[in-house]
Design a protein around this motif. Structure first.
Motif, mmCIF file in Angstrom:
data_model
loop_
_atom_site.group_PDB
_atom_site.id
_atom_site.type_symbol
_atom_site.label_atom_id
_atom_site.label_comp_id
_atom_site.label_asym_id
_atom_site.label_seq_id
_atom_site.Cartn_x
_atom_site.Cartn_y
_atom_site.Cartn_z
ATOM 1 N N GLY A 189 -47.394 -34.362 21.156
ATOM 2 C CA GLY A 189 -48.447 -35.548 20.945
ATOM 3 C C GLY A 189 -48.446 -36.050 22.349
ATOM 4 N N ASP A 190 -49.492 -36.754 22.402
ATOM 5 C CA ASP A 190 -49.918 -37.819 23.665
ATOM 6 C C ASP A 190 -49.406 -39.228 23.411
ATOM 7 N N SER A 191 -48.813 -39.673 24.542
ATOM 8 C CA SER A 191 -48.616 -41.020 24.678
ATOM 9 C C SER A 191 -47.690 -41.759 23.453
ATOM 10 N N ALA A 192 -47.934 -42.500 22.502
ATOM 11 C CA ALA A 192 -47.164 -42.589 21.107
ATOM 12 C C ALA A 192 -46.768 -41.401 20.568
ATOM 13 N N GLY A 193 -47.838 -40.720 20.225
ATOM 14 C CA GLY A 193 -47.477 -39.385 19.797
ATOM 15 C C GLY A 193 -46.668 -38.425 20.443
ATOM 16 N N GLY A 194 -46.494 -38.574 21.996
ATOM 17 C CA GLY A 194 -45.495 -37.978 22.605
ATOM 18 C C GLY A 194 -43.900 -38.394 22.290
ATOM 19 N N ASN A 195 -44.100 -39.874 21.982
ATOM 20 C CA ASN A 195 -42.781 -40.412 21.441
ATOM 21 C C ASN A 195 -42.326 -39.655 20.025
ATOM 22 N N LEU A 196 -43.350 -39.601 19.368
ATOM 23 C CA LEU A 196 -42.894 -39.186 18.063
ATOM 24 C C LEU A 196 -42.521 -37.712 17.970
ATOM 25 N N ALA A 197 -42.905 -36.908 18.845
ATOM 26 C CA ALA A 197 -42.748 -35.490 19.037
ATOM 27 C C ALA A 197 -41.169 -35.504 19.637
ATOM 28 N N ALA A 198 -40.852 -36.312 20.620
ATOM 29 C CA ALA A 198 -39.662 -36.236 21.176
ATOM 30 C C ALA A 198 -38.605 -36.811 20.196
ATOM 31 N N VAL A 199 -38.969 -37.505 19.238
ATOM 32 C CA VAL A 199 -37.943 -38.034 18.008
ATOM 33 C C VAL A 199 -37.860 -36.781 17.336
ATOM 34 N N VAL A 200 -38.821 -36.039 16.805
ATOM 35 C CA VAL A 200 -38.621 -35.160 16.152
ATOM 36 C C VAL A 200 -37.716 -33.892 16.513
ATOM 37 N N ALA A 201 -38.027 -33.727 17.904
ATOM 38 C CA ALA A 201 -37.171 -32.829 18.573
ATOM 39 C C ALA A 201 -35.619 -33.191 18.408
ATOM 40 N N GLN A 202 -35.418 -34.565 18.679
ATOM 41 C CA GLN A 202 -33.936 -35.112 18.826
ATOM 42 C C GLN A 202 -33.545 -35.034 17.380
ATOM 43 N N GLN A 203 -34.295 -35.529 16.491
ATOM 44 C CA GLN A 203 -33.627 -35.460 14.911
ATOM 45 C C GLN A 203 -33.499 -34.070 14.530
ATOM 46 N N SER A 204 -34.263 -33.209 15.213
ATOM 47 C CA SER A 204 -33.883 -31.711 14.415
ATOM 48 C C SER A 204 -32.453 -31.250 14.636
ATOM 49 N N VAL A 205 -31.983 -31.875 15.502
ATOM 50 C CA VAL A 205 -30.590 -31.513 16.226
ATOM 51 C C VAL A 205 -29.608 -32.511 15.183
ATOM 52 N N VAL A 206 -29.646 -33.761 15.364
ATOM 53 C CA VAL A 206 -29.112 -34.822 14.665
ATOM 54 C C VAL A 206 -28.759 -34.287 13.296
ATOM 55 N N ARG A 207 -30.307 -34.064 12.531
ATOM 56 C CA ARG A 207 -30.274 -34.057 10.988
ATOM 57 C C ARG A 207 -30.116 -32.617 10.803
ATOM 58 N N ASP A 208 -30.061 -31.765 11.577
ATOM 59 C CA ASP A 208 -29.888 -30.284 11.475
ATOM 60 C C ASP A 208 -31.022 -29.684 10.373
ATOM 61 N N PHE A 209 -32.232 -29.778 10.927
ATOM 62 C CA PHE A 209 -33.417 -29.208 10.304
ATOM 63 C C PHE A 209 -33.829 -28.407 11.434
ATOM 64 N N PRO A 210 -34.777 -27.395 10.972
ATOM 65 C CA PRO A 210 -35.086 -26.336 11.957
ATOM 66 C C PRO A 210 -35.881 -26.993 13.298
ATOM 67 N N ARG A 211 -35.508 -26.482 14.567
ATOM 68 C CA ARG A 211 -35.686 -26.983 15.605
ATOM 69 C C ARG A 211 -37.222 -26.630 16.094
ATOM 70 N N PRO A 212 -38.158 -27.259 16.676
ATOM 71 C CA PRO A 212 -39.309 -26.708 17.231
ATOM 72 C C PRO A 212 -39.073 -25.877 18.140
ATOM 73 N N ALA A 213 -40.030 -24.987 18.204
ATOM 74 C CA ALA A 213 -40.026 -23.780 19.468
ATOM 75 C C ALA A 213 -40.156 -24.515 20.836
ATOM 76 N N LEU A 214 -41.087 -25.662 20.725
ATOM 77 C CA LEU A 214 -41.179 -26.346 22.023
ATOM 78 C C LEU A 214 -41.620 -27.845 21.884
ATOM 79 N N GLN A 215 -41.101 -28.772 22.442
ATOM 80 C CA GLN A 215 -41.621 -30.006 22.423
ATOM 81 C C GLN A 215 -42.611 -30.407 23.631
ATOM 82 N N VAL A 216 -44.000 -30.884 23.245
ATOM 83 C CA VAL A 216 -45.049 -30.946 24.182
ATOM 84 C C VAL A 216 -45.252 -32.398 24.197
ATOM 85 N N LEU A 217 -44.781 -33.350 25.318
ATOM 86 C CA LEU A 217 -44.731 -34.439 25.408
ATOM 87 C C LEU A 217 -45.745 -34.940 26.679
ATOM 88 N N LEU A 218 -46.974 -35.517 26.234
ATOM 89 C CA LEU A 218 -47.912 -35.807 27.018
ATOM 90 C C LEU A 218 -48.020 -37.045 27.362
#
Length: 344
Positions: A189-218
């Motif tokens: 995502g871009d800007s605030a969407g990049g924030n949300l994408a970063a959160v998804v990537a982090q929480q995939s580890v914290v909450r143990d759900f499938p991890r993204p192949a890549l986090q794209v933070l614009l």
């Protein structure tokens, strides 16, 4: 943010403006702007100079700001790319269904980018970022799933983050229906969407759900607490202003106590170990530049594979400036080339 007082006639005026000879455009843009060792892109400078001649608007309420962005997005988007298929659908949110849009290019590979639009968690929708998603899909050769997460102030933090997490996990669960490889699903995502994408990537580890192949933070917003020098250097006259940042922050997090939480400020997470690879882009004339650079460095220090691309001559929001030639167009090509390599 660009002003909203742009009629259809004024929007069409961009085409002849950028058809003028380069030397003429440079004269119209004015003297070069140099700050912090970087020179501002003259094509964007010309756009902002034209925009400055229009009557201004002041943010008053979320509904007006949303209408403003929808209007401006038509000016700057250029000609939308033709794809094999564009389908509106619904995906799972944190509390019910969310609107979404699936972009399928011709000769699509098996990769998918789950995309969250920018707009300070307050403005933006599927339409404001339609042209960008079309271009990413067409040029990267991947499917793009754009998610219409809930916005503040009606739905303050962490609602958008929880919607993003739910939507990404839905995409993984429905990989077969989306005709994609579950191992090639990225989040971005871009800007605030990049924030949300970063959160998804982090929480995939914290909450143990499938991890993204890549986090794209614009040009992501990753810290709603700290303040860095780029806020002072570029907080006026370069699309995203200091006034905008505070307005968005206060709408998204009316409770200041929530701002240090990594679900709101991913830069402040205690550990970034084990996160998926990251592509982070920053802009030289962006008040969010320094926090994006700091997050890229912090990820690398944690052992995360990071590609950081700095577009030194551009402002915040430049991926949406598809009507412009020059550095903005080159930056978008760089992005889609990287995505094509990473998700095929």
């Amino acid at each position: 943010m660009l002003r909203s007082t742009v009629s259809a006639v004024q929007a069409n005026a961009l085409t002849p403006l950028y058809a003028l000879p380069t030397a003429v455009r440079r004269r119209l843009a004015g003297a070069p702007i140099q700050i912090d060792g970087n020179t501002f892109d003259p094509e964007v400078q010309l756009l902002l100079r034209v925009e400055s001649l229009l009557p201004g608007t002041t943010k008053t309420d979320a509904a007006t700001a949303r209408a403003n962005l929808r209007s401006v997005s038509k000016l700057i988007a250029g000609h939308p790319r033709e794809l094999q298929r564009v389908t509106d659908l619904t995906v799972r949110g944190a509390d019910g269904q969310l609107g979404a849009r699936l972009y399928v290019p011709r000769n699509a590979g098996r990769g998918l980018l789950v995309f969250f639009h920018g707009g300070g968690w307050v403005v933006g929708d599927l339409d404001t970022h339609d042209a960008l998603c079309r271009t990413i899909a067409a040029d990267a050769g991947i499917r793009v799933l754009s998610v219409d997460y809930r916005l503040a102030p009606e739905a303050p933090a962490p609602t958008a983050a929880e919607d993003a997490i739910a939507a990404f996990t839905w995409a993984v669960e429905h990989a077969e229906d989306l005709t994609v490889d579950p191992g090639l699903i990225a989040v971005g995502g871009d800007s605030a969407g990049g924030n949300l994408a970063a959160v998804v990537a982090q929480q995939s580890v914290v909450r143990d759900f499938p991890r993204p192949a890549l986090q794209v933070l614009l040009y992501p917003a990753v810290d709603l607490v700290g303040r860095r020098p780029s806020r002072d250097l570029f907080g006026e006259n370069f699309i995203l202003t200091e006034e905008d940042i505070l307005w968005y922050r206060d709408h998204y997090t009316p409770d200041p106590a929530l701002r240090p939480d990594p679900v709101v400020s991913p830069l402040l997470a205690d550990s970034l170990t084990g996160l998926p690879p990251a592509l982070i882009t920053t802009a030289g004339f962006d008040p969010l530049r320094d926090e994006g650079i700091e997050y890229a460095d912090k990820l690398a220090e944690a052992g995360v594979e990071v590609t950081h691309i700095s577009h030194d001559s551009l402002p915040h929001g430049h991926y949406n400036l598809q009507a412009l030639p020059g550095a903005a167009a080159d930056a978008l090509t760089t992005l889609t080339t990287h995505l094509k390599s990473a998700l095929h």
